[in-house]
Design a protein around this motif. Structure first.
Motif, PDB file in Angstrom:
ATOM      1  N   PRO A   7     -46.772 -24.423 -68.674  1.00  0.00           N
ATOM      2  CA  PRO A   7     -45.783 -24.573 -67.607  1.00  0.00           C
ATOM      3  C   PRO A   7     -45.083 -23.225 -67.394  1.00  0.00           C
ATOM      4  CG  PRO A   7     -45.080 -25.723 -69.613  1.00  0.00           C
ATOM      5  CD  PRO A   7     -46.450 -25.182 -69.864  1.00  0.00           C
ATOM      6  N   PRO A   8     -44.595 -22.984 -66.196  1.00  0.00           N
ATOM      7  CA  PRO A   8     -43.982 -21.680 -65.919  1.00  0.00           C
ATOM      8  C   PRO A   8     -42.634 -21.501 -66.628  1.00  0.00           C
ATOM      9  CG  PRO A   8     -43.735 -23.142 -64.041  1.00  0.00           C
ATOM     10  CD  PRO A   8     -44.603 -23.863 -65.030  1.00  0.00           C
ATOM     11  N   LEU A   9     -42.374 -20.259 -66.976  1.00  0.00           N
ATOM     12  CA  LEU A   9     -41.082 -19.857 -67.521  1.00  0.00           C
ATOM     13  C   LEU A   9     -40.277 -19.189 -66.413  1.00  0.00           C
ATOM     14  CD1 LEU A   9     -42.304 -18.290 -70.872  1.00  0.00           C
ATOM     15  CD2 LEU A   9     -40.653 -20.155 -70.680  1.00  0.00           C
ATOM     16  N   PRO A  10     -38.957 -19.134 -66.539  1.00  0.00           N
ATOM     17  CA  PRO A  10     -38.187 -18.340 -65.575  1.00  0.00           C
ATOM     18  C   PRO A  10     -38.718 -16.904 -65.566  1.00  0.00           C
ATOM     19  CG  PRO A  10     -36.723 -19.632 -66.983  1.00  0.00           C
ATOM     20  CD  PRO A  10     -38.110 -19.758 -67.554  1.00  0.00           C
ATOM     21  N   ALA A  11     -38.794 -16.307 -64.401  1.00  0.00           N
ATOM     22  CA  ALA A  11     -39.411 -14.985 -64.259  1.00  0.00           C
ATOM     23  C   ALA A  11     -38.774 -13.936 -65.160  1.00  0.00           C
ATOM     24  CB  ALA A  11     -39.341 -14.539 -62.799  1.00  0.00           C
ATOM     25  N   ASP A  12     -37.448 -13.917 -65.255  1.00  0.00           N
ATOM     26  CA  ASP A  12     -36.797 -12.903 -66.089  1.00  0.00           C
ATOM     27  C   ASP A  12     -37.109 -13.108 -67.569  1.00  0.00           C
ATOM     28  OD1 ASP A  12     -35.254 -15.254 -66.003  1.00  0.00           O
ATOM     29  OD2 ASP A  12     -33.342 -14.196 -65.928  1.00  0.00           O
ATOM     30  N   ALA A  13     -37.198 -14.347 -68.009  1.00  0.00           N
ATOM     31  CA  ALA A  13     -37.557 -14.623 -69.406  1.00  0.00           C
ATOM     32  C   ALA A  13     -39.010 -14.245 -69.665  1.00  0.00           C
ATOM     33  CB  ALA A  13     -37.311 -16.092 -69.739  1.00  0.00           C
ATOM     34  N   ALA A  14     -39.894 -14.577 -68.748  1.00  0.00           N
ATOM     35  CA  ALA A  14     -41.317 -14.240 -68.909  1.00  0.00           C
ATOM     36  C   ALA A  14     -41.501 -12.729 -68.987  1.00  0.00           C
ATOM     37  CB  ALA A  14     -42.131 -14.829 -67.759  1.00  0.00           C
ATOM     38  N   LEU A  16     -39.290 -10.488 -69.973  1.00  0.00           N
ATOM     39  CA  LEU A  16     -38.745 -10.026 -71.247  1.00  0.00           C
ATOM     40  C   LEU A  16     -39.721 -10.315 -72.393  1.00  0.00           C
ATOM     41  CD1 LEU A  16     -36.503  -8.792 -72.941  1.00  0.00           C
ATOM     42  CD2 LEU A  16     -35.387 -11.031 -72.966  1.00  0.00           C
ATOM     43  N   LEU A  17     -40.328 -11.491 -72.385  1.00  0.00           N
ATOM     44  CA  LEU A  17     -41.301 -11.822 -73.428  1.00  0.00           C
ATOM     45  C   LEU A  17     -42.490 -10.863 -73.396  1.00  0.00           C
ATOM     46  CD1 LEU A  17     -41.120 -15.706 -73.175  1.00  0.00           C
ATOM     47  CD2 LEU A  17     -40.349 -14.294 -75.095  1.00  0.00           C
ATOM     48  N   ARG A  18     -42.929 -10.485 -72.203  1.00  0.00           N
ATOM     49  CA  ARG A  18     -44.008  -9.481 -72.084  1.00  0.00           C
ATOM     50  C   ARG A  18     -43.539  -8.135 -72.639  1.00  0.00           C
ATOM     51  NH1 ARG A  18     -45.309 -12.406 -67.548  1.00  0.00           N
ATOM     52  NH2 ARG A  18     -43.872 -11.327 -66.171  1.00  0.00           N
ATOM     53  N   ALA A  19     -42.319  -7.755 -72.279  1.00  0.00           N
ATOM     54  CA  ALA A  19     -41.792  -6.451 -72.687  1.00  0.00           C
ATOM     55  C   ALA A  19     -41.668  -6.322 -74.208  1.00  0.00           C
ATOM     56  CB  ALA A  19     -40.427  -6.207 -72.030  1.00  0.00           C
ATOM     57  N   ALA A  61     -36.034 -21.038 -72.825  1.00  0.00           N
ATOM     58  CA  ALA A  61     -37.142 -20.105 -72.614  1.00  0.00           C
ATOM     59  C   ALA A  61     -37.121 -18.913 -73.565  1.00  0.00           C
ATOM     60  CB  ALA A  61     -37.124 -19.605 -71.168  1.00  0.00           C
ATOM     61  N   THR A  62     -36.010 -18.699 -74.267  1.00  0.00           N
ATOM     62  CA  THR A  62     -35.911 -17.513 -75.141  1.00  0.00           C
ATOM     63  C   THR A  62     -35.390 -17.823 -76.544  1.00  0.00           C
ATOM     64  OG1 THR A  62     -33.674 -17.013 -74.346  1.00  0.00           O
ATOM     65  CG2 THR A  62     -35.520 -15.943 -73.187  1.00  0.00           C
ATOM     66  N   HIS A  63     -35.121 -19.073 -76.865  1.00  0.00           N
ATOM     67  CA  HIS A  63     -34.428 -19.390 -78.118  1.00  0.00           C
ATOM     68  C   HIS A  63     -35.123 -18.867 -79.377  1.00  0.00           C
ATOM     69  CE1 HIS A  63     -37.303 -22.732 -78.081  1.00  0.00           C
ATOM     70  NE2 HIS A  63     -37.076 -22.825 -79.383  1.00  0.00           N
ATOM     71  N   ASP A  64     -36.425 -18.743 -79.379  1.00  0.00           N
ATOM     72  CA  ASP A  64     -37.157 -18.268 -80.565  1.00  0.00           C
ATOM     73  C   ASP A  64     -37.683 -16.846 -80.409  1.00  0.00           C
ATOM     74  OD1 ASP A  64     -36.847 -20.398 -82.320  1.00  0.00           O
ATOM     75  OD2 ASP A  64     -38.740 -21.354 -81.791  1.00  0.00           O
ATOM     76  N   LEU A  88     -31.865  -8.891 -80.415  1.00  0.00           N
ATOM     77  CA  LEU A  88     -32.910  -8.416 -79.501  1.00  0.00           C
ATOM     78  C   LEU A  88     -32.514  -8.679 -78.047  1.00  0.00           C
ATOM     79  CD1 LEU A  88     -35.843  -7.273 -79.250  1.00  0.00           C
ATOM     80  CD2 LEU A  88     -36.602  -9.647 -79.312  1.00  0.00           C
ATOM     81  N   LEU A  89     -32.028  -9.861 -77.778  1.00  0.00           N
ATOM     82  CA  LEU A  89     -31.619 -10.195 -76.411  1.00  0.00           C
ATOM     83  C   LEU A  89     -30.458  -9.313 -75.949  1.00  0.00           C
ATOM     84  CD1 LEU A  89     -31.972 -14.075 -76.568  1.00  0.00           C
ATOM     85  CD2 LEU A  89     -33.341 -12.517 -75.172  1.00  0.00           C
ATOM     86  N   LEU A  90     -29.458  -9.135 -76.808  1.00  0.00           N
ATOM     87  CA  LEU A  90     -28.330  -8.270 -76.442  1.00  0.00           C
ATOM     88  C   LEU A  90     -28.810  -6.845 -76.192  1.00  0.00           C
ATOM     89  CD1 LEU A  90     -25.533  -9.478 -78.908  1.00  0.00           C
ATOM     90  CD2 LEU A  90     -25.735  -9.984 -76.452  1.00  0.00           C
ATOM     91  N   ALA A  91     -29.731  -6.359 -77.021  1.00  0.00           N
ATOM     92  CA  ALA A  91     -30.261  -4.996 -76.866  1.00  0.00           C
ATOM     93  C   ALA A  91     -31.014  -4.828 -75.549  1.00  0.00           C
ATOM     94  CB  ALA A  91     -31.176  -4.651 -78.045  1.00  0.00           C
TER      95      ALA A  91
END
Length: 184
Positions: A7-14, A16-19, A61-64, A88-91
């Protein structure tokens, strides 16, 4: 959905996960928890619960995401990923009110927990049909108060939802398992 479709993730979360080079298994897990969080959030909104739905979406979408720093926790228990994910998220410039889910998704029983944190925590359990009575009771209390309903009515409604979600757990677990723990 096949075992490789997600299923799709929010674009900004997706993005970030790629990055951060999130492994495929982690991306699959986050997409599946996000899918369940969307279902739970929609249900709760229809019950009259007021909350920040975008925060729930992003949190699920980013909890883990901290498991990119502690990949051993993709296949073994551990909690090092929680503070690591928050940092990591704050950074990466994620506001604290969204980054906090990485740190708090397993601490739903602490004082002052927000409804958004409860919903992300509930989705993180429900996606695999894990029922946690104490967590569900906290959500039931919020639902009953929001909808002006008796507690038992809110309980039955949430129980029906979680039972339906639980029926899809074998499919979701198969989808996650079809994705490798490591990239490449």
């Amino acid at each position: 959905m096949t075992t490789t479709d997600l299923p799709p993730l929010p674009a900004d979360a997706a993005e970030l996960l790629r990055a951060v080079g999130a492994p495929p298994r982690l991306v699959a897990h986050l997409a599946l928890v996000h899918e369940v969080a969307e279902e739970i959030a929609g249900f709760c909104a229809r019950q009259g619960l007021v909350f920040d739905r975008e925060a729930v979406r992003y949190g699920a979408a980013t909890h883990d995401i901290g498991k990119t720093v502690h990949p051993e926790e993709l296949s073994a228990p551990g909690s090092l990923h929680e503070p690591a994910g928050y940092a990591l998220l704050l950074a990466h410039g994620v506001p604290e009110h969204l980054a906090r889910f990485a740190r708090s998704h397993a601490s739903w029983d602490e004082p002052g927990v927000t409804v958004e944190s409860l919903l992300v925590s509930l989705a993180d359990k429900a996606w695999k049909n894990k029922r946690v009575r104490e967590l569900e009771d906290l959500v039931v209390e919020r639902l009953a108060a929001a909808g002006g309903r008796e507690r038992w009515e809110a309980f039955l409604a949430l129980d029906d939802l979680l039972t339906r979600i639980g029926e899809g757990a074998p499919r979701r677990l198969a989808v996650q398992a079809a994705h490798p723990v490591r990239t490449g």
